[in-house]
Design a protein around this motif. Structure first.
Motif, short mmCIF file in Angstrom:
data_model
loop_
_atom_site.label_atom_id
_atom_site.label_comp_id
_atom_site.label_asym_id
_atom_site.label_seq_id
_atom_site.Cartn_x
_atom_site.Cartn_y
_atom_site.Cartn_z
N ASN A 36 52.70 90.45 31.31
CA ASN A 36 53.26 90.82 30.00
C ASN A 36 53.67 89.56 29.25
O ASN A 36 54.59 88.85 29.66
CB ASN A 36 54.47 91.74 30.19
N LEU A 37 52.97 89.28 28.14
CA LEU A 37 53.30 88.13 27.31
C LEU A 37 54.31 88.50 26.24
O LEU A 37 54.28 89.62 25.71
CB LEU A 37 52.04 87.60 26.62
N ILE A 38 55.18 87.56 25.91
CA ILE A 38 56.08 87.73 24.78
C ILE A 38 55.64 86.73 23.71
O ILE A 38 55.58 85.53 23.95
CB ILE A 38 57.54 87.49 25.17
N ARG A 39 55.32 87.25 22.54
CA ARG A 39 54.76 86.42 21.47
C ARG A 39 55.84 86.05 20.44
O ARG A 39 56.31 86.91 19.71
CB ARG A 39 53.61 87.16 20.78
N LEU A 40 56.18 84.79 20.43
CA LEU A 40 57.13 84.27 19.45
C LEU A 40 56.47 83.13 18.67
O LEU A 40 57.12 82.19 18.25
CB LEU A 40 58.41 83.77 20.14
N GLY A 41 55.15 83.25 18.48
CA GLY A 41 54.39 82.21 17.81
C GLY A 41 54.14 82.51 16.35
O GLY A 41 54.74 81.94 15.46
N ILE A 42 53.23 83.43 16.09
CA ILE A 42 52.89 83.78 14.71
C ILE A 42 54.06 84.53 14.08
O ILE A 42 54.66 85.40 14.70
CB ILE A 42 51.61 84.63 14.67
N GLY A 43 54.35 84.21 12.83
CA GLY A 43 55.51 84.78 12.15
C GLY A 43 55.27 86.17 11.60
O GLY A 43 55.42 86.40 10.39
N ASP A 44 54.88 87.10 12.48
CA ASP A 44 54.68 88.49 12.05
C ASP A 44 55.92 89.30 12.41
O ASP A 44 56.52 89.11 13.48
CB ASP A 44 53.45 89.09 12.71
N VAL A 45 56.30 90.21 11.53
CA VAL A 45 57.51 91.00 11.73
C VAL A 45 57.26 92.13 12.72
O VAL A 45 56.11 92.52 12.96
CB VAL A 45 58.02 91.56 10.39
#
Length: 410
Positions: free
Chosen positions: A35-44
């Motif tokens: 399970n990845l947590i994505r805090l890269g692209i600034g999508d809401v």
């Protein structure tokens, strides 16, 4: 034979966020159950405010009846949204605009990339560094940026470093530059300029006949009193600046696509013979020729942001993301990491430990902590040694990501 625009060939092989997506996809192939947590692209991640949903439903119903159906709309935007913007975003700050100075678009990225259409290809360009990639890439595409050098800089672009050493405050150039890009609150660093600091830029622009392209996409996140929400809070800025705004992060419109650009009527450019030309008229002509306008349904949803309910709901969402940012900064500091931004912005600018380069840290964090960020060097040479994290995840994901990073770093 059709000849290609060879300036496109100067661009790096792919867009920064495409490179990130490829690396993430490679990880998923080799770690299908992780399970990845994505805090890269600034999508809401928060849904649209209920006031916008209600307005959307109503607008869709209007489209089903002949008496209320809307076909082609004005390329500049509908009057009801333009008036709401002037009344709510500018008049309370003592800024007076006419409807003809407001242009509704499908997001700030489009207009920041397209604004160069009304400017000569041989204007000199200045950018803060690091910077949102679209500013540079759009100038490369028209031949304005020159050649990419071994140091990662374009030959015809003046870079103004923003680093921890100078408090992320760019120095005023010692030479004259035709066009300067400023973004505050800044993407990617999350840092801001005070009114006094921004006034220095307006004064420079007025003294040097320089055009400022001011990206204020994140102004709704500002919480400190001395940080301007608009460049037009500075006296004289209407004579030297174009301002870009977005509803993407303000109201969760990343999937809806809507924003606006302010081009003051008193703002002018020059011809080679010295004749002054109103840029407002040029931009209007460009939009009427190359832009179809933002949909009626979308603009009704955007208008709902300015109702009492809408204002309360978007504030709740912004507070949610800023609370994430506060938590992230605290946890990262506890892990011994230096961070910047996150106070008036949804972005955390993280200094990589022990001088680790940005892409190496990105891959270590991906494969060892299962968290996705954005390598700082992707935003420019001065971004090397940094990582951008966004606070747009859920509370749970942000907390879990910080737990993973602290555990990974020991």
């Amino acid at each position: 034979m059709a000849l290609a625009n060879e300036h496109f060939l100067k661009l790096p092989g792919s867009y920064l966020f495409s490179d990130i997506a490829k690396k993430v996809n490679s990880f998923k192939i080799t770690h299908p159950k992780q399970n990845l947590i994505r805090l890269g692209i600034g999508d809401v991640t928060r849904p649209l405010p209920p006031a916008c949903i209600e307005a959307l439903h109503k607008a869709v119903d209007e489209m089903s009846e002949a008496d209320t159906f809307h076909g082609y709309g004005p390329e500049q935007g509908y009057g009801f949204l333009i008036e709401a913007i002037i009344k709510n975003d500018y008049l309370p700050r003592g800024i007076h605009l006419t409807p003809a100075e407001v242009f509704i678009n499908d997001g700030a990225k489009s207009d920041t990339g397209n604004i160069g259409d009304i400017l000569r290809h041989d204007n000199s360009v200045g950018v803060t560094d690091p910077i949102y990639p679209v500013y540079i890439d759009s100038n490369v595409m028209c031949g304005r940026a020159g050649i990419l050098q071994d140091n990662g800089k374009w030959s015809n672009v003046t870079y103004m470093p923003c680093t921890a050493e100078n408090g992320f405050i760019p120095a005023i150039p010692e030479k004259r530059i035709d066009i300067v890009y400023l973004c505050y609150p800044n993407n990617p660093t999350g840092t801001t300029l005070t009114k006094a600091e921004l006034k220095k830029w307006v004064d420079y622009a007025l003294d040097n006949d320089t055009l400022i392209l001011f990206d204020a996409a994140y102004e709704a996140f500002i919480r400190e009193e001395d940080v301007p929400h608009s460049i037009y809070e500075i006296k004289g800025a209407k004579k030297c600046a174009i301002e870009f705004r977005s509803f993407s992060k303000t109201a969760g419109f990343t999937g809806m696509r809507c924003g606006y650009t302010i081009v003051p009527k008193e703002l002018t450019g020059a011809t080679l013979t010295g004749e002054r030309i109103a840029l407002n008229g040029l931009w209007n002509r460009r939009q009427c020729t190359k832009f179809n306008g933002t949909s009626y349904i979308t603009q009704r949803a955007a208008e709902a942001i300015y109702t009492p309910e809408g204002k309360r709901q978007i504030k709740e969402n912004i507070d949610y993301y800023l609370d994430n940012a506060r938590t992230m900064k605290e946890e990262l500091a506890a892990a011994g990491l230096q961070t910047y931004g996150g106070t008036n912005s949804p972005y955390i600018w993280l200094k990589t430990p022990d001088g680790t380069d940005s892409w190496k840290f990105f891959e270590q964090m991906l494969y060892e902590a299962y968290v996705v960020g954005t390598p700082g060097v992707g935003f420019g040479p001065s971004g090397e040694g940094y990582m951008r994290l966004t606070a747009f995840g859920t509370h749970e994901d942000c907390q879990e990501a910080m737990y993973r990073i602290r555990k990974w770093l020991g």
